[in-house]
Write an enzyme that holds these catalytic residues in place. Structure first.
Site, PDB file in Angstrom:
ATOM      1  N   GLY A 177      10.119  -3.845   0.585  1.00 55.94           N
ATOM      2  CA  GLY A 177       8.863  -3.334   1.141  1.00 55.94           C
ATOM      3  C   GLY A 177       7.713  -4.317   1.203  1.00 55.94           C
ATOM      4  N   GLU A 215       3.611  -6.065  -4.805  1.00 54.23           N
ATOM      5  CA  GLU A 215       4.330  -4.832  -4.469  1.00 54.23           C
ATOM      6  C   GLU A 215       3.667  -4.202  -3.245  1.00 54.23           C
ATOM      7  OE1 GLU A 215       6.783  -3.167  -4.398  1.00 54.23           O
ATOM      8  OE2 GLU A 215       6.948  -1.575  -5.892  1.00 54.23           O
ATOM      9  N   ASP A 216       4.471  -3.490  -2.449  1.00 56.03           N
ATOM     10  CA  ASP A 216       3.885  -2.848  -1.261  1.00 56.03           C
ATOM     11  C   ASP A 216       3.029  -1.646  -1.632  1.00 56.03           C
ATOM     12  OD1 ASP A 216       6.115  -1.414  -2.110  1.00 56.03           O
ATOM     13  OD2 ASP A 216       7.000  -1.195  -0.108  1.00 56.03           O
ATOM     14  N   ASP A 254       3.439   4.327  -6.368  1.00 56.08           N
ATOM     15  CA  ASP A 254       3.455   5.781  -6.198  1.00 56.08           C
ATOM     16  C   ASP A 254       3.494   6.393  -7.607  1.00 56.08           C
ATOM     17  OD1 ASP A 254       3.813   8.155  -4.571  1.00 56.08           O
ATOM     18  OD2 ASP A 254       5.934   8.104  -5.038  1.00 56.08           O
ATOM     19  N   LYS A 298      -1.301   4.960  -4.690  1.00 53.20           N
ATOM     20  CA  LYS A 298      -1.507   6.414  -4.600  1.00 53.20           C
ATOM     21  C   LYS A 298      -1.897   6.902  -5.988  1.00 53.20           C
ATOM     22  CE  LYS A 298       2.174   7.270  -1.166  1.00 53.20           C
ATOM     23  NZ  LYS A 298       3.539   7.839  -1.035  1.00 53.20           N
ATOM     24  N   PHE A 302       3.352  10.413   2.618  1.00 51.00           N
ATOM     25  CA  PHE A 302       4.397   9.422   2.878  1.00 51.00           C
ATOM     26  C   PHE A 302       4.000   8.567   4.079  1.00 51.00           C
ATOM     27  CE2 PHE A 302       8.430   7.940   4.685  1.00 51.00           C
ATOM     28  CZ  PHE A 302       8.919   7.273   3.579  1.00 51.00           C
ATOM     29  N   ASP A 357       9.392   1.559   4.827  1.00 46.51           N
ATOM     30  CA  ASP A 357      10.403   2.166   5.697  1.00 46.51           C
ATOM     31  C   ASP A 357      10.548   3.655   5.484  1.00 46.51           C
ATOM     32  OD1 ASP A 357      11.569   1.779   3.022  1.00 46.51           O
ATOM     33  OD2 ASP A 357      13.396   2.557   3.945  1.00 46.51           O
ATOM     34  N   ARG A 417       9.900  -0.700   9.161  1.00 43.73           N
ATOM     35  CA  ARG A 417       9.306  -1.794   8.383  1.00 43.73           C
ATOM     36  C   ARG A 417       8.533  -2.793   9.234  1.00 43.73           C
ATOM     37  NH1 ARG A 417      11.407  -1.578   3.218  1.00 43.73           N
ATOM     38  NH2 ARG A 417      13.566  -0.934   3.005  1.00 43.73           N
TER      39      ARG A 417
HETATM   40  P1  5GP Z   1       7.204   4.232  -7.620  1.00 43.53           P
HETATM   41  O1  5GP Z   1       8.253   3.679  -8.530  1.00 43.53           O
HETATM   42  O2  5GP Z   1       5.810   3.728  -7.917  1.00 43.53           O
HETATM   43  O3  5GP Z   1       7.246   5.725  -7.534  1.00 43.53           O
HETATM   44  O4  5GP Z   1       7.596   3.812  -6.162  1.00 43.53           O
HETATM   45  C1  5GP Z   1       7.454   2.569  -5.736  1.00 43.53           C
HETATM   46  C2  5GP Z   1       8.325   2.287  -4.543  1.00 43.53           C
HETATM   47  O5  5GP Z   1       8.608   3.458  -3.770  1.00 43.53           O
HETATM   48  C3  5GP Z   1       7.591   1.355  -3.620  1.00 43.53           C
HETATM   49  O6  5GP Z   1       7.924   0.042  -3.882  1.00 43.53           O
HETATM   50  C4  5GP Z   1       8.060   1.772  -2.259  1.00 43.53           C
HETATM   51  O7  5GP Z   1       9.172   1.008  -1.897  1.00 43.53           O
HETATM   52  C5  5GP Z   1       8.431   3.210  -2.395  1.00 43.53           C
HETATM   53  N1  5GP Z   1       7.355   4.088  -1.869  1.00 43.53           N
HETATM   54  C6  5GP Z   1       6.398   4.739  -2.553  1.00 43.53           C
HETATM   55  N2  5GP Z   1       5.600   5.452  -1.748  1.00 43.53           N
HETATM   56  C7  5GP Z   1       6.058   5.243  -0.503  1.00 43.53           C
HETATM   57  C8  5GP Z   1       5.636   5.698   0.805  1.00 43.53           C
HETATM   58  O8  5GP Z   1       4.677   6.445   1.010  1.00 43.53           O
HETATM   59  N3  5GP Z   1       6.359   5.232   1.855  1.00 43.53           N
HETATM   60  C9  5GP Z   1       7.438   4.403   1.713  1.00 43.53           C
HETATM   61  N4  5GP Z   1       8.054   4.032   2.818  1.00 43.53           N
HETATM   62  N5  5GP Z   1       7.861   3.950   0.506  1.00 43.53           N
HETATM   63  C10 5GP Z   1       7.172   4.372  -0.575  1.00 43.53           C
HETATM   64 MG    MG Z   2       8.581  -1.480  -2.900  1.00 45.90          MG
END
Ligand code: 5GP
Ligand code: MG
Length: 181
Positions: free
Chosen positions: A48, A102-103, A106, A134, A155, A162, A168
């Site tokens: 990402g 990191e992108d 969440d 977020k 989302f 993606d 992407r």
């Molecule tokens: P976490 O572990 O913080 O819940 O999630 C992190 C990963 O989930 C990010 O690196 C990303 O790849 C994916 N992610 C989280 N939110 C989104 C979103 O809104 N859209 C997309 N496409 N990927 C997300």
């Molecule tokens: Mg990611």
């Protein structure tokens, strides 16, 4: 483009490229200041963050080391909570200042997992730069050091992110449109 369709889902324009670039420029100024006097290792988190990492590196435009690692946790449009390490960081991190790119953060589980691994491997300092955050979805005690833009818990796709491996390459960021809207 104001709307895109990926498989079964519709997305609408949410953050234009100009705003993303502005946010990254702001992050670069702060990072440059904070890493003065250190020998940082930048780590882009694949897949990402590939576009964000490229843009941030161009903004920093300096003599720093860059590598990539890959983790996955997302399935479809929600976080699975289970982290898979697909490609570990292949550079020794002992004693180094590591800047993770990191992108999006969440729940925070992915970055918590990666940061713990880096600390256990002896990194001197770990900084976390995320293009998107977020805050309302966060489930960990994790505070990103650099945040490009904070967004609601919707989302999104584009600019590296993606939906089922599609979307992407869009230069702008799009938000999911709930059915019926
Ligand atoms: P976490 O572990 O913080 O819940 O999630 C992190 C990963 O989930 C990010 O690196 C990303 O790849 C994916 N992610 C989280 N939110 C989104 C979103 O809104 N859209 C997309 N496409 N990927 C997300
Ligand atoms: Mg990611």
């Amino acid at each position: 483009m104001n709307r895109i369709r990926l498989k079964d889902k519709e997305f609408e324009l949410f953050i234009p490229e100009s705003k993303i670039k502005e946010a990254i420029q702001g992050m670069a100024v702060r990072i440059k200041e904070d890493i003065k006097g250190t020998d940082p290792l930048f780590v882009g988190v694949l897949n990402g963050a590939f576009m964000f990492a490229a843009e941030l590196m161009k903004e920093l435009n300096g003599p720093y080391q860059l590598t990539f690692a890959r983790y996955s946790s997302y399935k479809g449009t929600s976080s699975s909570g289970e982290i898979n390490e697909i490609m570990p960081i292949q550079v020794p991190v002992e004693g180094r200042t590591v800047v993770l790119m990191e992108d999006i953060i969440d729940t925070g589980f992915t970055m918590e997992f990666v940061i713990n691994k880096l600390r256990n491997a002896g990194a001197a300092d770990v900084k976390l730069a995320t293009l998107l955050f977020k805050p309302e979805a966060m489930q960990c005690k994790l505070v990103p050091d650099y945040v490009g833009l904070s967004i609601p818990t919707d989302f999104i796709v584009g600019y590296g992110l993606d939906y089922d491996e599609l979307g992407r390459m869009y230069r702008d960021i799009y938000k999911i449109v709930e059915p019926g809207k």
